[in-house]
Design an enzyme around this catalytic site. Structure first.
Site, PDB file in Angstrom:
ATOM      1  N   SER A 139       4.713  -1.865  16.802  1.00 52.28           N
ATOM      2  CA  SER A 139       5.648  -2.899  16.337  1.00 52.28           C
ATOM      3  C   SER A 139       6.429  -3.376  17.543  1.00 52.28           C
ATOM      4  CB  SER A 139       6.623  -2.287  15.324  1.00 52.28           C
ATOM      5  OG  SER A 139       7.710  -3.171  15.080  1.00 52.28           O
ATOM      6  N   TYR A 152      13.663   3.911  13.016  1.00 56.74           N
ATOM      7  CA  TYR A 152      12.386   3.178  12.922  1.00 56.74           C
ATOM      8  C   TYR A 152      11.933   2.796  14.333  1.00 56.74           C
ATOM      9  CZ  TYR A 152       8.828  -0.282  11.841  1.00 56.74           C
ATOM     10  OH  TYR A 152       7.626  -0.976  11.796  1.00 56.74           O
TER      11      TYR A 152
HETATM   12  P1  NDP Z   1       3.139  -2.461   3.710  1.00 54.89           P
HETATM   13  O1  NDP Z   1       4.333  -1.782   3.122  1.00 54.89           O
HETATM   14  O2  NDP Z   1       2.648  -3.690   3.042  1.00 54.89           O
HETATM   15  O3  NDP Z   1       1.940  -1.414   3.844  1.00 54.89           O
HETATM   16  C1  NDP Z   1       2.166  -0.097   4.257  1.00 54.89           C
HETATM   17  C2  NDP Z   1       0.906   0.735   3.989  1.00 54.89           C
HETATM   18  O4  NDP Z   1       1.140   2.079   4.476  1.00 54.89           O
HETATM   19  C3  NDP Z   1       0.555   0.836   2.527  1.00 54.89           C
HETATM   20  O5  NDP Z   1      -0.825   0.668   2.351  1.00 54.89           O
HETATM   21  C4  NDP Z   1       0.977   2.245   2.148  1.00 54.89           C
HETATM   22  O6  NDP Z   1       0.097   2.757   1.159  1.00 54.89           O
HETATM   23  C5  NDP Z   1       0.760   3.002   3.468  1.00 54.89           C
HETATM   24  N1  NDP Z   1       1.601   4.187   3.518  1.00 54.89           N
HETATM   25  C6  NDP Z   1       2.959   4.227   3.547  1.00 54.89           C
HETATM   26  N2  NDP Z   1       3.382   5.496   3.505  1.00 54.89           N
HETATM   27  C7  NDP Z   1       2.282   6.281   3.431  1.00 54.89           C
HETATM   28  C8  NDP Z   1       2.066   7.682   3.335  1.00 54.89           C
HETATM   29  N3  NDP Z   1       3.091   8.552   3.318  1.00 54.89           N
HETATM   30  N4  NDP Z   1       0.795   8.144   3.284  1.00 54.89           N
HETATM   31  C9  NDP Z   1      -0.246   7.278   3.291  1.00 54.89           C
HETATM   32  N5  NDP Z   1      -0.118   5.945   3.387  1.00 54.89           N
HETATM   33  C10 NDP Z   1       1.134   5.456   3.446  1.00 54.89           C
HETATM   34  O7  NDP Z   1       3.533  -2.774   5.239  1.00 54.89           O
HETATM   35  P2  NDP Z   1       2.753  -3.481   6.441  1.00 54.89           P
HETATM   36  O8  NDP Z   1       1.380  -3.839   6.080  1.00 54.89           O
HETATM   37  O9  NDP Z   1       3.656  -4.508   6.977  1.00 54.89           O
HETATM   38  O10 NDP Z   1       2.759  -2.265   7.483  1.00 54.89           O
HETATM   39  C11 NDP Z   1       1.599  -1.767   8.127  1.00 54.89           C
HETATM   40  C12 NDP Z   1       1.983  -1.270   9.507  1.00 54.89           C
HETATM   41  O11 NDP Z   1       2.449  -2.377  10.280  1.00 54.89           O
HETATM   42  C13 NDP Z   1       3.096  -0.234   9.525  1.00 54.89           C
HETATM   43  O12 NDP Z   1       2.800   0.743  10.483  1.00 54.89           O
HETATM   44  C14 NDP Z   1       4.323  -1.045   9.944  1.00 54.89           C
HETATM   45  O13 NDP Z   1       5.286  -0.237  10.583  1.00 54.89           O
HETATM   46  C15 NDP Z   1       3.667  -2.017  10.902  1.00 54.89           C
HETATM   47  N6  NDP Z   1       4.423  -3.226  11.186  1.00 54.89           N
HETATM   48  C16 NDP Z   1       4.824  -4.073  10.172  1.00 54.89           C
HETATM   49  C17 NDP Z   1       5.536  -5.212  10.464  1.00 54.89           C
HETATM   50  C18 NDP Z   1       6.071  -6.127   9.414  1.00 54.89           C
HETATM   51  O14 NDP Z   1       6.965  -6.934   9.715  1.00 54.89           O
HETATM   52  N7  NDP Z   1       5.569  -6.082   8.178  1.00 54.89           N
HETATM   53  C19 NDP Z   1       5.802  -5.585  11.854  1.00 54.89           C
HETATM   54  C20 NDP Z   1       5.361  -4.637  12.830  1.00 54.89           C
HETATM   55  C21 NDP Z   1       4.671  -3.517  12.489  1.00 54.89           C
HETATM   56  P3  NDP Z   1       0.534   3.641  -0.098  1.00 54.89           P
HETATM   57  O15 NDP Z   1       1.929   3.252  -0.477  1.00 54.89           O
HETATM   58  O16 NDP Z   1      -0.507   3.336  -1.141  1.00 54.89           O
HETATM   59  O17 NDP Z   1       0.441   5.052   0.390  1.00 54.89           O
HETATM   60  C1  8X3 Z   2       8.517  -4.403  11.763  1.00 49.11           C
HETATM   61  C2  8X3 Z   2       9.207  -5.484  12.528  1.00 49.11           C
HETATM   62  O1  8X3 Z   2      11.458  -6.225  13.478  1.00 49.11           O
HETATM   63  O2  8X3 Z   2      11.466  -5.234  11.239  1.00 49.11           O
HETATM   64  O3  8X3 Z   2       8.049  -3.405  12.587  1.00 49.11           O
HETATM   65  O4  8X3 Z   2      11.137  -3.866  13.176  1.00 49.11           O
HETATM   66  S1  8X3 Z   2      10.892  -5.155  12.609  1.00 49.11           S
END
Ligand code: NDP
Ligand code: 8X3
Length: 251
Positions: A139, A152
């Site tokens: 991220s 985070y």
């Molecule tokens: P979502 O919340 O849409 O998806 C998160 C996914 O992670 C879900 O499929 C969830 O599945 C899974 N997950 C969460 N906790 C667990 C757990 N304990 N065990 C197994 N699976 C888990 O978020 P995003 O798609 O946005 O996030 C994906 C990645 O991208 C993350 O690492 C996030 O930090 C990163 N990211 C996101 C950004 C954003 O702005 N959205 C920006 C930068 C990075 P389930 O609940 O079914 O277990």
């Molecule tokens: C998710 C983007 O800016 O909320 O990783 O940290 S931010």
């Protein structure tokens, strides 16, 4: 050429789901993971019409579950070419002095230790095969720190460090390692961060065009389809309206 097998954590939502959908169209064999079994079943039914799909339901925090689930993979899915370490989330947004201990545990256990457990379970076969690719979803929070983002940001700085460390340690085994670091992506991310407060979550993406999960899926697809001698080691991706974690050109 034989279809590659891709293991995606966090495939039930957001970036992971969009990546699964795109890679299914491109005929990659898919191992899709998450905790929500119904969503995994839906994906299996839908994407199974396009390619070979298997699903694994486990919590990345539970190391026993992680190793057991991966051991039970059917033989034809055991040779994993690409691991996409994507599962993760932010829990809460508050100052260090007001932080919630359970939120801290969740972020360090899921984003850091979960990524380590899954990688550790999958690496032996990649090393044996002298072939593999690990894509770590970091991220911009792993590149900079913003107010109230403390733990985070720390968890994603750890992902950034592990991404570099994996590349060093796995270099002699011909394994590629890449980090992709998105800015704001409109997914369930903010709903989780704000514990189901959908109104507050919506405001994060208002007044500008945020990245969509499909944008990151497209980039992941590009990264993993380069010729084997090419490794895109680190990519930071912002929406055009974003200049840093806190600077957004909102209407
Ligand atoms: P979502 O919340 O849409 O998806 C998160 C996914 O992670 C879900 O499929 C969830 O599945 C899974 N997950 C969460 N906790 C667990 C757990 N304990 N065990 C197994 N699976 C888990 O978020 P995003 O798609 O946005 O996030 C994906 C990645 O991208 C993350 O690492 C996030 O930090 C990163 N990211 C996101 C950004 C954003 O702005 N959205 C920006 C930068 C990075 P389930 O609940 O079914 O277990
Ligand atoms: C998710 C983007 O800016 O909320 O990783 O940290 S931010």
């Amino acid at each position: 050429m034989k279809s590659q097998t891709v293991f995606i954590t966090g495939a039930t939502s957001g970036i992971g789901k969009a990546t699964a959908e795109l890679l299914a169209k491109q005929k990659f064999n898919l191992i899709l993971c998450g905790r929500r079994k119904e969503r995994l079943l839906d994906l299996q039914n839908k994407l199974g019409k396009l390619t070979n799909v298997t699903t694994l339901a486990f919590d990345v925090r539970n190391k026993g579950e992680v190793f057991k689930a991966i051991e039970t993979l059917p033989t034809k899915f055991k040779n994993i070419d690409v691991l996409i370490n994507n599962a993760g989330n932010a829990h809460g947004l508050s100052t260090i002095q007001n932080g919630d201990l359970d939120d801290w545990d969740a972020m360090m256990d899921i984003n850091v230790k979960g990524l380590l457990y899954v990688s550790k379970a999958i690496l032996p076969k990649m090393i044996e095969n002298n072939n593999g690719f690990i894509v770590n979803i970091g991220s911009i929070a792993g590149k900079e720190v913003y107010p109230n983002g403390n733990v985070y940001c720390a968890s994603k700085h750890a992902v950034n460090a592990l991404n570099k460390a994996m590349r060093l340690d796995l270099n002699k085994y011909n394994i590629r390692v890449a980090g992709i670091h998105p800015g704001a992506v409109e997914t369930e991310f903010s709903e989780v961060r704000f514990k189901g407060d959908t109104e507050r979550a919506k405001t994060v993406y208002e007044g500008y065009k945020a990245l969509q999960a499909e944008d990151i899926a497209d980039i992941i697809h590009f990264v993993i389809t380069r010729p084997y001698h090419v490794n895109i080691e680190d990519l930071v991706v912002y929406p055009t309206a974003q200049a840093s974690a806190t600077i957004l050109n909102k209407e």
